[in-house]
Design an enzyme around this catalytic site. Structure first.
Site, mmCIF file in Angstrom:
data_model
loop_
_atom_site.group_PDB
_atom_site.id
_atom_site.type_symbol
_atom_site.label_atom_id
_atom_site.label_comp_id
_atom_site.label_asym_id
_atom_site.label_seq_id
_atom_site.Cartn_x
_atom_site.Cartn_y
_atom_site.Cartn_z
ATOM 1 N N ARG A 227 -22.595 -19.172 54.262
ATOM 2 C CA ARG A 227 -21.331 -18.629 55.646
ATOM 3 C C ARG A 227 -22.169 -18.058 56.639
ATOM 4 O O ARG A 227 -21.296 -18.785 57.587
ATOM 5 C CB ARG A 227 -21.137 -17.095 54.318
ATOM 6 C CG ARG A 227 -19.875 -17.179 54.166
ATOM 7 C CD ARG A 227 -20.368 -16.520 52.439
ATOM 8 N NE ARG A 227 -19.272 -15.175 53.660
ATOM 9 C CZ ARG A 227 -19.736 -13.682 53.195
ATOM 10 N NH1 ARG A 227 -21.027 -14.026 52.050
ATOM 11 N NH2 ARG A 227 -20.228 -12.549 53.244
ATOM 12 N N ARG B 251 -11.089 -16.596 63.485
ATOM 13 C CA ARG B 251 -12.875 -17.024 63.267
ATOM 14 C C ARG B 251 -12.893 -18.731 63.485
ATOM 15 O O ARG B 251 -13.951 -19.249 63.289
ATOM 16 C CB ARG B 251 -12.902 -17.641 61.627
ATOM 17 C CG ARG B 251 -13.275 -16.139 60.574
ATOM 18 C CD ARG B 251 -14.158 -16.144 60.344
ATOM 19 N NE ARG B 251 -14.713 -16.170 59.259
ATOM 20 C CZ ARG B 251 -14.495 -14.373 57.842
ATOM 21 N NH1 ARG B 251 -14.012 -14.249 58.639
ATOM 22 N NH2 ARG B 251 -15.395 -14.643 56.698
ATOM 23 N N ARG C 250 -25.299 -5.983 49.114
ATOM 24 C CA ARG C 250 -24.010 -5.231 49.696
ATOM 25 C C ARG C 250 -23.074 -5.837 47.990
ATOM 26 O O ARG C 250 -22.796 -6.395 47.139
ATOM 27 C CB ARG C 250 -23.260 -6.043 50.325
ATOM 28 C CG ARG C 250 -21.590 -5.656 50.945
ATOM 29 C CD ARG C 250 -21.215 -6.174 51.932
ATOM 30 N NE ARG C 250 -20.509 -7.338 52.442
ATOM 31 C CZ ARG C 250 -19.907 -7.683 53.590
ATOM 32 N NH1 ARG C 250 -20.094 -6.694 54.389
ATOM 33 N NH2 ARG C 250 -19.091 -9.050 52.943
ATOM 34 N N ARG D 97 -19.856 -9.959 45.252
ATOM 35 C CA ARG D 97 -18.983 -10.735 45.387
ATOM 36 C C ARG D 97 -19.691 -12.470 44.845
ATOM 37 O O ARG D 97 -20.407 -12.916 45.439
ATOM 38 C CB ARG D 97 -18.132 -10.865 47.349
ATOM 39 C CG ARG D 97 -17.439 -9.999 46.980
ATOM 40 C CD ARG D 97 -17.224 -9.726 48.945
ATOM 41 N NE ARG D 97 -17.745 -11.056 49.693
ATOM 42 C CZ ARG D 97 -17.215 -10.548 50.764
ATOM 43 N NH1 ARG D 97 -17.240 -9.955 51.518
ATOM 44 N NH2 ARG D 97 -17.212 -11.523 51.711
ATOM 45 N N LYS E 128 -18.343 -5.583 60.597
ATOM 46 C CA LYS E 128 -17.112 -5.489 61.218
ATOM 47 C C LYS E 128 -15.958 -4.377 60.304
ATOM 48 O O LYS E 128 -15.297 -3.825 61.185
ATOM 49 C CB LYS E 128 -16.491 -6.961 61.237
ATOM 50 C CG LYS E 128 -17.356 -7.781 62.003
ATOM 51 C CD LYS E 128 -16.464 -8.989 62.291
ATOM 52 C CE LYS E 128 -16.600 -9.395 60.766
ATOM 53 N NZ LYS E 128 -17.554 -10.280 59.910
HETATM 54 P P1 ADP Z 1 -17.201 -12.446 55.851
HETATM 55 O O1 ADP Z 1 -17.166 -11.514 57.222
HETATM 56 O O2 ADP Z 1 -18.377 -11.137 55.074
HETATM 57 O O3 ADP Z 1 -18.454 -13.525 55.719
HETATM 58 P P2 ADP Z 1 -14.766 -11.923 54.280
HETATM 59 O O4 ADP Z 1 -14.716 -11.014 54.012
HETATM 60 O O5 ADP Z 1 -14.051 -11.938 56.025
HETATM 61 O O6 ADP Z 1 -16.098 -12.605 55.012
HETATM 62 O O7 ADP Z 1 -14.279 -13.513 53.910
HETATM 63 C C1 ADP Z 1 -14.357 -13.891 53.037
HETATM 64 C C2 ADP Z 1 -13.428 -15.458 53.027
HETATM 65 O O8 ADP Z 1 -12.758 -15.025 52.954
HETATM 66 C C3 ADP Z 1 -14.867 -16.509 54.270
HETATM 67 O O9 ADP Z 1 -16.356 -16.971 54.024
HETATM 68 C C4 ADP Z 1 -13.737 -17.277 54.117
HETATM 69 O O10 ADP Z 1 -13.908 -18.113 52.805
HETATM 70 C C5 ADP Z 1 -12.428 -17.082 53.640
HETATM 71 N N1 ADP Z 1 -11.664 -15.673 55.228
HETATM 72 C C6 ADP Z 1 -10.770 -15.209 55.489
HETATM 73 N N2 ADP Z 1 -11.288 -14.984 57.207
HETATM 74 C C7 ADP Z 1 -10.843 -15.978 57.410
HETATM 75 C C8 ADP Z 1 -10.199 -16.493 57.909
HETATM 76 N N3 ADP Z 1 -9.807 -16.036 59.812
HETATM 77 N N4 ADP Z 1 -10.569 -18.405 58.658
HETATM 78 C C9 ADP Z 1 -10.473 -18.751 57.929
HETATM 79 N N5 ADP Z 1 -11.454 -18.404 55.988
HETATM 80 C C10 ADP Z 1 -11.492 -16.580 56.785
#
Ligand code: ADP
Ligand code: ZN
Length: 215
Positions: free
Chosen positions: A173, A88, A127, A162, A13
């Site tokens: 996740r 999400r 990553r 990370r 994404k």
């Molecule tokens: P990835 O898509 O690689 O899991 P992100 O960088 O999008 O990672 O998100 C990292 C973390 O941030 C998620 O695991 C969650 O804890 C939090 N997070 C990000 N966006 C949201 C969202 N829209 N709702 C709830 N938690 C979120």
């Protein structure tokens, strides 16, 4: 363009969003980047979000909606935006519908980037991310390493794994994605806005989006 990018962690994404910003000046809005920046800066938001993120759990919907309500009203969103990592959950998607209605904004489409699980797992374990909250450039130890090991090409800060990219947090996740986020595919399909692209190359994803926008 005004898009939502859906897809599991590691589907690409962020990479696709960055490429799309170069097309028409739309901004990338990554809730993950915003939250990691807040954690590193030690803000109130960061303190509230940190433990959830470390465990690979979702941050509560209310916190996310507060962030997005403000962010979508900033002037740089006028040219368009690419939502990366938001919504999400179904409640976030419903709240977003209301917010967009209130702001008089219409989405062009929702892109579901569909990548096989083995590719996802391989990508996430290899990553690496720039530790500078202003940069957050993404590398891959196999396919796209920084020129100097452990050092960001763009800003010179350390490039790290990370904290939520240990094997345990990754599988958590992915479970969270299947349970909470995957239902959004059906939600947006019903609204007639969905484009699913099954491709592991970001160029293929970009081309499919361009073709749909031109149609
Ligand atoms: P990835 O898509 O690689 O899991 P992100 O960088 O999008 O990672 O998100 C990292 C973390 O941030 C998620 O695991 C969650 O804890 C939090 N997070 C990000 N966006 C949201 C969202 N829209 N709702 C709830 N938690 C979120
Ligand atoms: Zn950097």
């Amino acid at each position: 363009m005004k898009l939502i990018l859906l897809g599991a962690p590691g589907a690409g994404k962020g990479t696709v969003a960055k490429l799309l910003t170069e097309l028409d000046g739309s901004v990338q809005i990554s809730t993950g980047d915003i939250l990691r920046g807040a954690v590193q800066a030690g803000t109130e938001l960061g303190k509230k979000a940190e433990a959830y993120m470390k465990a690979g759990d979702l941050v509560p919907d209310e916190l996310i909606m507060d962030i997005m309500e403000k962010r979508l009203q900033e002037p740089d969103c006028e040219k368009g935006f690419l939502l990366d990592g938001f919504p999400r959950t179904i409640p976030q998607a419903e709240a977003l519908e209301k917010l967009l209605d209130k702001l008089g904004i219409e989405l062009d489409m929702v892109v579901n980037i569909d990548v096989p699980r083995d590719v996802i797992l391989d990508r996430l374990t290899t990553r690496r991310t720039c530790s500078n909250p202003e940069c957050q450039a993404i590398y891959n130890v196999k396919s796209n390493p920084p020129k100097v090991e452990g050092v960001c090409d763009k800003c010179g800060s350390p490039v790290v794994q990370r904290e939520d990219e240990t094997e345990e947090a990754i599988s958590h996740r992915l479970e969270t994605y299947n349970e909470k986020t995957a239902p959004l595919v059906g939600f947006y399909e019903k609204k007639g806005k969905l484009l699913t692209v099954s491709a592991t190359s970001s160029d293929e994803v970009i081309n499919a989006i361009k073709a749909r926008l031109a149609a």
